[in-house]
Design an enzyme around this catalytic site. Structure first.
Site, short mmCIF file in Angstrom:
data_model
loop_
_atom_site.label_atom_id
_atom_site.label_comp_id
_atom_site.label_asym_id
_atom_site.label_seq_id
_atom_site.Cartn_x
_atom_site.Cartn_y
_atom_site.Cartn_z
N HIS A 84 0.88 -1.38 0.03
CA HIS A 84 -0.14 -0.12 0.06
C HIS A 84 0.77 1.29 0.06
O HIS A 84 0.39 2.19 -0.54
CB HIS A 84 -0.99 -0.10 1.15
CG HIS A 84 -0.54 0.23 2.47
ND1 HIS A 84 -0.35 -0.64 3.50
CD2 HIS A 84 -0.47 1.61 3.22
CE1 HIS A 84 0.06 -0.23 4.61
NE2 HIS A 84 0.04 1.13 4.34
N ASP A 210 1.17 -7.70 2.20
CA ASP A 210 1.36 -6.14 1.78
C ASP A 210 2.64 -5.74 1.74
O ASP A 210 3.32 -5.12 2.71
CB ASP A 210 0.56 -5.52 3.03
CG ASP A 210 0.29 -3.81 2.60
OD1 ASP A 210 0.85 -3.44 1.80
OD2 ASP A 210 -0.75 -3.46 3.46
N SER A 611 4.01 2.53 8.32
CA SER A 611 3.90 1.41 7.14
C SER A 611 5.04 1.09 6.33
O SER A 611 5.73 1.78 5.90
CB SER A 611 2.57 1.86 6.22
OG SER A 611 1.62 1.79 6.93
#
Ligand code: ARG
Length: 676
Positions: A84, A210, A611
């Site tokens: 992402h 991810d 992230s």
């Protein structure tokens, strides 16, 4: 509601507070955390993590594109981050013919790696406390300018800046090195990299692969030889194992008052409502057409991520009684400072100052949010902004991902939403066609807007610009420009109310944070996240989301198959993955029980911006990547919840299995170093 709050509170009382809370400042690790790090199980010293006089672990960690974290995993500049985090870059490189986003892709050679326009990675050189000098300086702006210039002169090729911590009580000079040649190396298909989509986002149990990979090139266009890269550990994880994360948490609100938090929740509610309207239109169009799905994938995902987060946050605020707990803390704080005169003098007006400022800006802040989340989201209006800011050439980029019909629908819905929710005095005044916003027929206005504007397509805009005085004409007369100007004019009227209380707010919030620090003197403390590098350390841990339910700390590929739903675009499983699963063909990436672990949980303290951060073992070896927080503790930016708050990580076993077995990119595995 009340009952739930009580059981949650009861649960929290039983267990020790503060466990593994904290986004720690690197230069203070030795002083604040030296002992605790060791006790937690870390086998590296603080100097091995952060050392400005030699290479240390932090040299392998980068700020990826400004909003995420990534880590270097080879001595040739290979890096890994979340899927992402690479999403908008990968989407930007994709076309229906070369759909890297949806189909996945791996560069087979260095030459195939794809440069991402505008993408940068930033290494941290050093950060130094300059609070004394800053406080002493008469002219703060001049001090900052000089300090930055001196640092950049002493560190050729580097960038320096000064940033504040603890609500402007502390200041650091930060020196970084930015690289501007970053190339896409590969990623799994979105059906893996974003498996579970918005449904699973912010939730456990999770099965998302991810991650994506890029490579940093130096200023001569050669793969970067980094000072440091992470080794990888393929040892199976057990409950209680030590874990640490180095990364770039973006923003938290742990030094804000109950009044501020209440306002934040109310403002976010406006955003949720506006985004619900817009996302519904995007989603329908995306489901109906794969080309639209690709074009709007990133727009949708970035809208929906905040939208879901704020809803979870609102829920958790209620369940965990966040405002009530904050109010009780403030009352205890007031008792403390009122007990001694000098303290009362220093901190006695902080809470009042903040409350007055919050009240003073309330209406304007909400009105601005309505504008920015509704009519200013009309893409045609944004196009008018790009054109004004970047000029026609750069603005043309916009059309690659633009679908006029969707924007028309959004325009109607967002203008209606705005008319319904905004105060009349904040309605846009001069739309250029003589119509009155309060009474006009919105559909008819939008038809006029889209039929008359030259900005609805590249062809129309190019034709308009080719006319004599074309650009001037568009910038003065185009109805989209006029709508933009009318909306901006309303926003401008609102800013002074927010600006007017800024000084009072800053005075209050600075004193509040200073007071809290003095109140807790002697205990280790960490400032709110501000996109500077931090360390959080903790352990692999399961959790109980509700009475009688216990969540295991890891998921496996078996769960991907259980979630498969061919009728739901968020839960498609690629054929090849099913084949590998059926054959249990996991190679060296299988756990001792023969299964393939996909994601795991820790109690590390992270937020957005983390992230892509490396999750490392006690020796600093890479064991996974942090990519999310969990639904039950969505208030975590405000208060850490030891019993409920978990960090969701993708397991390095799954990552490398996807590179190697699924993606066939074993040449990349050969570049990596594995811990013995
Ligand atoms: N919740 C994640 C974060 O903020 C982002 C996950 C992106 N995935 C998605 N389905 N939108 O870091």
């Amino acid at each position: 509601m009340k009952k739930i709050a009580l059981w949650a509170l009861a649960l929290m009382m039983v267990l020790p507070a503060r466990a593994d809370e904290g986004m720690w400042l690197l230069p203070l690790l030795e002083k604040m955390n030296g002992k605790a790090l060791k006790e937690a199980g870390c086998r590296l010293t603080p100097q091995e993590i952060y050392n400005i006089n030699g290479s240390s672990l932090k040299d392998a960690i980068v700020h990826f594109g400004g909003g995420c974290t990534a880590e270097i995993i080879s001595d040739e500049g290979l890096l890994v981050t979340n899927h992402h985090c690479g999403y908008s870059s990968i989407q930007g490189l994709s076309t229906p013919e070369h759909n890297y986003l949806m189909d996945g892709w791996w560069a087979k050679t260095r030459a195939e790696e794809l440069k991402v326009p505008g993408l940068t990675v930033t290494f941290l050189r050093s950060m130094q406390d300059v609070t004394d000098a800053y406080d002493k300086a008469e002219d703060k702006a001049a001090y900052v300018k000089d300090a930055v210039a001196a640092a950049e002169k002493a560190n050729p090729g580097c960038r320096a800046f000064v940033t504040s911590f603890y609500n402007k009580n502390y200041w650091y000079l930060i020196i970084t090195r930015v690289y501007k040649d970053v190339r896409f190396v590969g990623a799994p298909p979105a059906s893996i990299g974003k498996f579970g989509g918005e449904t699973d986002n912010w939730m456990w149990p999770r099965h998302t692969g991810d991650f994506s990979m890029f490579r940093v090139y130096d200023d001569n266009g050669k793969p970067l030889r980094p000072a440091r890269h992470l080794k990888i550990s393929l040892r199976d994880l057990s409950e209680g194992d030590y874990t640490m994360i180095l990364g770039y948490p973006g923003r938290t609100q742990r030094f804000q008052t109950a009044d501020e938090l209440k306002q934040m929740i109310e403002v976010n509610r406006i955003r949720i409502d506006a985004r619900t309207v817009r996302q519904q239109i995007m989603w329908e169009a995306m489901c109906a057409d794969p080309d639209v799905q690709l074009k709007y994938a990133d727009k949708y995902a970035s809208s929906a991520n905040g939208w879901k987060k704020w809803q979870g946050e609102e829920l958790s605020f209620g369940k965990l009684d966040i405002i009530g707990r904050e109010q009780r803390k403030e009352a205890a704080f007031a008792d403390w400072y009122n007990a001694k005169k000098p303290r009362a003098e220093k901190y006695g007006t902080a809470l009042e100052d903040i409350s007055a400022a919050v009240a003073g800006r309330d209406e304007a802040q909400k009105a601005i949010t309505l504008l920015t989340e509704a009519p200013l989201r009309i893409e045609l209006v944004n196009m008018a902004m790009y054109l004004a800011r970047f000029g026609p050439e750069d603005a043309m980029e916009f059309y690659k991902d633009y679908v006029e019909e969707i924007d028309r629908k959004e325009a109607v819905a967002l203008l209606k939403f705005y008319r319904e929710r905004a105060q009349k005095e904040n309605y846009p005044k001069d739309l250029g066609d003589g119509s009155d916003f309060a009474t006009m027929e919105i559909e008819a206005y939008v038809d006029y807007l889209f039929e008359t504007s030259a900005l609805t397509s590249r062809e129309k805009l190019e034709a308009a610009l080719a006319e004599p005085d074309g650009l001037k004409n568009v910038q003065e007369n185009d109805p989209a420009v006029k709508l933009r100007n009318a909306l901006i004019a309303e926003a401008r009227k609102l800013y002074p109310a927010v600006e007017g209380v800024r000084e009072q707010y800053e005075r209050g919030s600075k004193a509040f944070a200073a007071g809290l620090l003095e109140w807790e003197k002697g205990k280790p403390s960490y400032p709110d996240a501000n996109s500077t590098m931090r360390l959080t350390y903790g352990h692999v841990l399961p959790y109980s989301p509700q009475d009688a339910v216990l969540y295991q700390y890891y998921t496996t590929l078996d769960g991907v198959m259980q979630k498969e739903d061919p009728s739901n675009p968020e839960f498609i499983v690629p054929e090849k993955l099913k084949k590998l699963w059926e054959a249990k063909d996991y190679g060296r990436y299988a756990a001792a029980d023969g299964r393939l672990r996909t994601c795991f949980l820790t109690n590390n303290d992270i937020t957005g911006g983390n992230s892509g951060s490396p999750v490392m073992d006690a020796d600093g070896n890479l064991i996974g990547l942090a990519f999310d927080g969990n639904w039950e503790s969505m208030s975590s930016d405000v208060m850490f919840e030891p019993q409920l708050q978990r960090c969701i990580c993708v397991d390095i076993h799954y990552v490398l299995f996807l590179v190697d077995k699924f993606g066939g990119a074993s040449h990349l595995i050969k570049e990596m170093d594995f811990a013995k």
